[in-house]
Design a protein around this motif. Structure first.
Motif, PDB file in Angstrom:
ATOM      1  N   LYS A   1       0.826  -1.223   0.000  1.00 37.57           N
ATOM      2  CA  LYS A   1       0.000   0.000   0.000  1.00 37.57           C
ATOM      3  C   LYS A   1       0.848   1.256   0.000  1.00 37.57           C
ATOM      4  CE  LYS A   1      -4.528  -0.542   0.132  1.00 37.57           C
ATOM      5  NZ  LYS A   1      -5.293  -0.369  -1.069  1.00 37.57           N
TER       6      LYS A   1
ATOM      7  N   GLU B   1       1.915   1.969  -3.517  1.00 34.95           N
ATOM      8  CA  GLU B   1       0.827   2.574  -4.278  1.00 34.95           C
ATOM      9  C   GLU B   1       0.680   4.049  -3.917  1.00 34.95           C
ATOM     10  OE1 GLU B   1      -2.650   0.201  -3.542  1.00 34.95           O
ATOM     11  OE2 GLU B   1      -1.808  -1.551  -4.547  1.00 34.95           O
TER      12      GLU B   1
ATOM     13  N   ARG C   1      -1.271  -1.427 -12.520  1.00 38.12           N
ATOM     14  CA  ARG C   1      -2.238  -1.869 -11.512  1.00 38.12           C
ATOM     15  C   ARG C   1      -3.663  -1.833 -12.062  1.00 38.12           C
ATOM     16  NH1 ARG C   1       0.891  -2.114  -7.034  1.00 38.12           N
ATOM     17  NH2 ARG C   1       2.616  -0.655  -6.883  1.00 38.12           N
TER      18      ARG C   1
ATOM     19  N   ASP D   1      -6.660  -3.234 -10.078  1.00 38.47           N
ATOM     20  CA  ASP D   1      -6.946  -2.685  -8.745  1.00 38.47           C
ATOM     21  C   ASP D   1      -7.861  -1.466  -8.907  1.00 38.47           C
ATOM     22  OD1 ASP D   1      -6.936  -1.412  -6.254  1.00 38.47           O
ATOM     23  OD2 ASP D   1      -4.816  -1.836  -5.880  1.00 38.47           O
TER      24      ASP D   1
ATOM     25  N   TYR E   1      -7.159   1.653  -6.618  1.00 33.99           N
ATOM     26  CA  TYR E   1      -5.990   2.405  -7.078  1.00 33.99           C
ATOM     27  C   TYR E   1      -6.335   3.204  -8.338  1.00 33.99           C
ATOM     28  CZ  TYR E   1      -1.297   3.358  -8.864  1.00 33.99           C
ATOM     29  OH  TYR E   1      -0.163   3.978  -9.350  1.00 33.99           O
TER      30      TYR E   1
END
Length: 195
Positions: free
Chosen positions: A29, A32, A142, A145, A148
């Motif tokens: 995390k 990200e 990503r 996701d 995100y």
């Protein structure tokens, strides 16, 4: 003291052929979060460097479009040019090199452009293209996701809004990025930074 570090290089091997190399000292995390902060900081710094011009306004339009595409049709982000390739291990003819450092007390982005003449010929094309490619690169990494992707879309839209409102100044980059951290990246902010 805890610090996030992210180093990135955006290489233009040809006008329509780009590779991006990036590394960071965090994972999961926090990685990200580092990418989101870096995307915001890089876009804001690029628009500041371009100054008040039609090119900068066009970059704002492009960021607004990127935000919509991330939400509505993310696969279309993989198609446009410049084409993003894997980093081949050697420098491009023109490149942007940036280092982000973020701690609880400071945000700093070191930014340089290489391969341009002292008149900065071509920066009006390559700088906006580098911002667009950076957002596409992170979206592609990503793409499965959704949380995100939504945050990246908010960052892109937030940067566009800052440009449209003419809020980007040479002296306020860290404040604008931290404002976007609060408004766009709430799910990603590490505990040590939120304190």
């Amino acid at each position: 003291m805890k610090q996030i570090a992210l180093n990135a290089e955006i290489h233009f091997h040809e006008q329509e052929l780009v590779s991006i190399f990036h590394e960071t000292n965090v994972a999961d995390k926090e990685e990200e979060f580092a990418e989101l902060v870096f995307a915001a900081a890089f876009a804001i710094r690029s628009m500041s460097n371009l100054g008040s011009s039609p090119v900068t306004d066009s970059l704002g339009d492009c960021l607004a479009l990127t935000a919509r595409m991330l939400v509505d049709s993310p696969d279309e982000l993989l198609i446009p040019k410049p084409k993003i390739i894997s980093y081949p291990g050697h420098a491009g003819r023109k490149r942007f090199i940036s280092c982000l450092r973020l701690s609880s007390s400071q945000l700093r982005l070191d930014y340089s452009a290489k391969g341009f003449s002292w008149l900065a010929t071509g920066v009006g094309y390559y700088c906006p293209a580098s911002v667009q490619c950076l957002f596409r690169y992170f979206a592609r990494r990503r793409r499965d996701d959704a949380t995100y992707s939504l945050a990246l879309a908010k960052v892109s839209a937030g940067c566009a809004e800052l440009q449209f409102a003419k809020q980007i100044q040479v002296t306020n980059h860290p404040q604008l990025v931290m404002m976007l951290v609060v408004t766009c990246m709430g799910d990603f902010i590490p505990d040590w930074l939120a304190e």
